[in-house]
Motif scaffolding. Structure first.
Motif, PDB file in Angstrom:
ATOM      1  N   ARG A  48       0.827  -1.200   0.000  1.00  0.00           N
ATOM      2  CA  ARG A  48       0.000   0.000   0.000  1.00  0.00           C
ATOM      3  C   ARG A  48       0.862   1.251   0.000  1.00  0.00           C
ATOM      4  N   LYS A  49       0.284   2.322  -0.524  1.00  0.00           N
ATOM      5  CA  LYS A  49       0.992   3.598  -0.620  1.00  0.00           C
ATOM      6  C   LYS A  49       1.574   4.022   0.725  1.00  0.00           C
ATOM      7  N   ALA A  50       0.774   3.844   1.796  1.00  0.00           N
ATOM      8  CA  ALA A  50       1.202   4.284   3.115  1.00  0.00           C
ATOM      9  C   ALA A  50       2.487   3.575   3.547  1.00  0.00           C
ATOM     10  N   VAL A  51       2.635   2.321   3.072  1.00  0.00           N
ATOM     11  CA  VAL A  51       3.822   1.555   3.433  1.00  0.00           C
ATOM     12  C   VAL A  51       5.016   1.964   2.575  1.00  0.00           C
ATOM     13  N   ASN A  52       4.760   2.172   1.292  1.00  0.00           N
ATOM     14  CA  ASN A  52       5.909   2.342   0.407  1.00  0.00           C
ATOM     15  C   ASN A  52       6.307   3.780   0.117  1.00  0.00           C
ATOM     16  N   TRP A  53       5.559   4.743   0.660  1.00  0.00           N
ATOM     17  CA  TRP A  53       5.944   6.108   0.288  1.00  0.00           C
ATOM     18  C   TRP A  53       7.308   6.536   0.825  1.00  0.00           C
ATOM     19  N   PRO A  54       7.720   6.097   2.050  1.00  0.00           N
ATOM     20  CA  PRO A  54       9.064   6.495   2.476  1.00  0.00           C
ATOM     21  C   PRO A  54      10.134   5.971   1.510  1.00  0.00           C
ATOM     22  N   LEU A  55       9.866   4.765   0.983  1.00  0.00           N
ATOM     23  CA  LEU A  55      10.803   4.158   0.054  1.00  0.00           C
ATOM     24  C   LEU A  55      10.881   4.950  -1.253  1.00  0.00           C
ATOM     25  N   ARG A  56       9.716   5.375  -1.720  1.00  0.00           N
ATOM     26  CA  ARG A  56       9.685   6.134  -2.972  1.00  0.00           C
ATOM     27  C   ARG A  56      10.357   7.496  -2.783  1.00  0.00           C
ATOM     28  N   PHE A  57      10.181   8.045  -1.594  1.00  0.00           N
ATOM     29  CA  PHE A  57      10.827   9.318  -1.297  1.00  0.00           C
ATOM     30  C   PHE A  57      12.349   9.147  -1.331  1.00  0.00           C
ATOM     31  N   PHE A  58      12.790   8.063  -0.746  1.00  0.00           N
ATOM     32  CA  PHE A  58      14.209   7.728  -0.694  1.00  0.00           C
ATOM     33  C   PHE A  58      14.789   7.580  -2.109  1.00  0.00           C
ATOM     34  N   ILE A  59      14.042   6.894  -2.979  1.00  0.00           N
ATOM     35  CA  ILE A  59      14.481   6.734  -4.371  1.00  0.00           C
ATOM     36  C   ILE A  59      14.578   8.088  -5.058  1.00  0.00           C
ATOM     37  N   TRP A  60      13.539   8.879  -4.845  1.00  0.00           N
ATOM     38  CA  TRP A  60      13.476  10.192  -5.475  1.00  0.00           C
ATOM     39  C   TRP A  60      14.667  11.041  -5.029  1.00  0.00           C
ATOM     40  N   LEU A  61      14.981  10.954  -3.724  1.00  0.00           N
ATOM     41  CA  LEU A  61      16.092  11.725  -3.162  1.00  0.00           C
ATOM     42  C   LEU A  61      17.420  11.342  -3.822  1.00  0.00           C
ATOM     43  N   MET A  63      17.849   9.954  -6.694  1.00  0.00           N
ATOM     44  CA  MET A  63      17.892  10.167  -8.134  1.00  0.00           C
ATOM     45  C   MET A  63      17.987  11.646  -8.494  1.00  0.00           C
ATOM     46  N   THR A  64      17.657  12.515  -7.555  1.00  0.00           N
ATOM     47  CA  THR A  64      17.604  13.930  -7.921  1.00  0.00           C
ATOM     48  C   THR A  64      18.753  14.756  -7.336  1.00  0.00           C
ATOM     49  N   THR A  65      19.663  14.099  -6.624  1.00  0.00           N
ATOM     50  CA  THR A  65      20.811  14.840  -6.090  1.00  0.00           C
ATOM     51  C   THR A  65      22.107  14.208  -6.586  1.00  0.00           C
ATOM     52  N   PRO A  66      23.203  15.020  -6.663  1.00  0.00           N
ATOM     53  CA  PRO A  66      24.455  14.470  -7.195  1.00  0.00           C
ATOM     54  C   PRO A  66      25.078  13.450  -6.240  1.00  0.00           C
ATOM     55  N   LEU A  67      25.719  12.465  -6.849  1.00  0.00           N
ATOM     56  CA  LEU A  67      26.377  11.414  -6.082  1.00  0.00           C
ATOM     57  C   LEU A  67      27.394  11.989  -5.093  1.00  0.00           C
ATOM     58  N   LEU A  68      28.175  12.978  -5.570  1.00  0.00           N
ATOM     59  CA  LEU A  68      29.218  13.543  -4.709  1.00  0.00           C
ATOM     60  C   LEU A  68      28.613  14.177  -3.454  1.00  0.00           C
ATOM     61  N   LEU A  69      27.488  14.864  -3.661  1.00  0.00           N
ATOM     62  CA  LEU A  69      26.800  15.476  -2.528  1.00  0.00           C
ATOM     63  C   LEU A  69      26.316  14.410  -1.553  1.00  0.00           C
ATOM     64  N   GLN A  70      25.779  13.335  -2.102  1.00  0.00           N
ATOM     65  CA  GLN A  70      25.292  12.232  -1.251  1.00  0.00           C
ATOM     66  C   GLN A  70      26.436  11.664  -0.407  1.00  0.00           C
ATOM     67  N   LEU A  71      27.582  11.496  -1.053  1.00  0.00           N
ATOM     68  CA  LEU A  71      28.733  10.941  -0.332  1.00  0.00           C
ATOM     69  C   LEU A  71      29.210  11.892   0.764  1.00  0.00           C
ATOM     70  N   TYR A  72      29.314  13.178   0.417  1.00  0.00           N
ATOM     71  CA  TYR A  72      29.733  14.175   1.416  1.00  0.00           C
ATOM     72  C   TYR A  72      28.772  14.185   2.588  1.00  0.00           C
ATOM     73  N   PHE A  73      27.482  14.117   2.252  1.00  0.00           N
ATOM     74  CA  PHE A  73      26.476  14.134   3.307  1.00  0.00           C
ATOM     75  C   PHE A  73      26.632  12.929   4.231  1.00  0.00           C
ATOM     76  N   LEU A  74      26.753  11.746   3.608  1.00  0.00           N
ATOM     77  CA  LEU A  74      26.858  10.522   4.416  1.00  0.00           C
ATOM     78  C   LEU A  74      28.152  10.510   5.241  1.00  0.00           C
ATOM     79  N   TYR A  75      29.245  10.987   4.627  1.00  0.00           N
ATOM     80  CA  TYR A  75      30.541  10.854   5.309  1.00  0.00           C
ATOM     81  C   TYR A  75      30.796  12.001   6.290  1.00  0.00           C
TER      82      TYR A  75
END
Lengths: 217, 263
Positions: A48-61, A63-75
């Protein structure tokens, strides 16, 4: 300007170590992003949407931001809260990034398996989950292979971005060698050739897999 | 529940099914004794495929009861996982053959046949293989055991699909226009396999456009139109001397065109 490849030969064992690290990370990221991508696709499609929306948000996040930024953020960003080893951040960051892309592919190929396949399996007495496991997902996987392997070829080149958080992959170790030998040209040429060879191998692997998969679709 | 030889293999009581506003089954009653072969004929949209699909719950009926060997198939009282378990068990006793074969393209012919016994009955690979080869032998395709469906003709695919359905040792076989998607020259090989099953007294429900085959193979024939059974009789009477005008009209059209193509 004279070329002198002697320093490259001297540092070749170091470069090889970098190749090893690149390939190991590549393998880990491929496994994580393919298995994870499949899981994300299944959850997105069948819950159901209620279950999977956090996952879809995560995918969207991812896919729409640069890899380098993601790495800097995580590290560096998350590093303020919890210290995670760079190699783990690298594998997770790159893994999540490609997981998002692979999930997209799997969602499309799962949808492309005809409803008749589902009915045939159910009519034999298989439940929904076993139908997914034995009938739908294997077919979706074979159909996804061309795009998946394209993604994985791009991914291996993106591993070089991990040098930004100090992971000793191929580009990072060559930077190190250059900083000692002052021979950037020779080293960059060499690692370009190495990347080319890795690509060549992956493309050979890709066409081997696709030949084997072609009649199973 | 105890099943005696008197218990019908398949029984439908007042079965109704709607798609939105359209009622496609308007209260069907049917009793199929074990070993009997019933043909269901009728124009497109008459509800005959829906009827067959309802029997193994691929279509969920809105009213009425469906029983397989005395056990109720549709169970409005069961929800969620409980119903899932119930219907999975029931379906293992029914073999379904589809118009478009629906073989699993990622598996060899033999694996298509042995998947269900291996995974659902926990049969050993060796035993499943023996069973699979026996069934492929029976449909004349033992030499194609390692082939993949994409390399088979339509007739061969449908014969594998029949073997796959037989692998669970079903009590009844449901054929949903099994030969409608086949080139005319491939129909006979599938019909032969079905005749073989008939000779072994497999209980069968056959939805078909092949009037000659229906007449030849079945013990009982049903003509459906507009979601009702217009007429049901022995094939001899139904095909040569139907009582209802709608049946006569349908048969004139179909037997007429069939005899002209075979002439």
């Amino acid at each position: 300007m004279e070329f002198d490849f002697t320093p490259v030969i001297d540092y070749f064992p170091t470069l090889l170590k970098g190749v090893g690290v690149t390939l190991l990370i590549g393998l880990a990221v491929a496994l994580l992003s393919i298995l994870g991508g499949q899981l994300v696709a299944v959850i997105s499609l069948y819950t159901r949407k209620a279950v999977n929306w956090p996952l879809r948000f995560f995918i969207w996040l991812f896919m729409t931001t640069p890899l380098l930024l993601q790495l800097y953020f995580l590290y560096f960003g998350l590093g303020e809260l919890i210290l995670i080893p760079a190699i783990v951040v690298g594998i997770l960051g790159l893994g999540f990034h490609y997981m998002a892309y692979n999930a997209d592919i799997f969602m499309a190929t799962i949808r492309s398996v005809s409803h008749g396949q589902y009915e045939a399996s159910r009519s034999l007495g298989f439940g929904h989950l076993r139908t997914l496991r034995y009938v739908i997902l294997p077919q979706a996987f074979y159909r996804a292979l061309p795009q998946l392997s394209n993604n994985m070829i791009i991914m291996v080149k993106d591993i070089s971005v991990l040098s930004a958080i100090g992971i000793g992959e191929l580009v990072y170790v060559s930077q190190y060698a250059i900083s000692i030998t002052f021979r950037p040209f020779e080293f960059y040429i060499t690692i370009a050739v190495i990347y080319y060879l890795i690509n060549l191998m992956m493309e050979a692997g890709q066409s081997w897999i696709e030949r084997r998969a072609a009649y199973r679709r | 529940m105890t099943q005696t030889t008197d218990t019908p293999m398949v029984e439908l009581r007042g079965v109704k099914k709607r798609f939105g506003d359209l009622e496609v089954l308007k209260g069907i009653d049917l009793r199929v004794d074990r070993g009997r072969i019933i043909s269901i004929i009728g124009p497109s949209g008459s509800g005959k495929s829906t009827l067959l699909r309802s029997i193994n719950n691929l279509e969920v009926i809105d009213e009425g009861q469906i029983l397989l060997d005395g056990v109720q198939v549709n169970r409005p009282d069961l929800k969620g996982l409980a119903f899932e378990r119930h219907i999975n068990h029931i379906r293992q006793n029914m073999g379904m053959v589809f118009q478009h074969f629906n073989l699993f393209p990622h598996m060899s012919t033999l694996d298509n046949v042995t998947l269900a016994p291996r995974k659902l009955k926990g049969m050993e690979t060796k035993d499943a293989r023996a069973l699979g080869m026996e069934l492929l032998e029976r449909v004349g395709l033992a030499d194609k055991a390692e082939a993949y469906p994409s390399s088979l003709s339509g007739g061969q695919k449908q014969r594998v699909a029949i073997a796959r359905a037989l692998a669970m040792r079903p009590k009844v076989m449901l054929f949903d226009e099994a030969t409608s998607a086949l080139d005319p020259e491939l129909v006979e090989e599938v019909n032969q396999v079905m005749k073989g099953l008939a000779e072994e007294h497999m209980t069968m429900l056959i939805v078909t456009h092949e009037m000659a085959f229906a007449r030849d193979v079945s013990d009982w024939a049903m003509f459906m139109d507009g979601g009702v059974v217009v007429e049901a009789d022995t094939p001899e009477r139904l095909f040569s001397n139907p009582e209802q005008e709608r049946t006569r009209h349908f048969l004139r059209k179909h037997l007429g065109s069939q005899s002209s193509t075979s002439a």
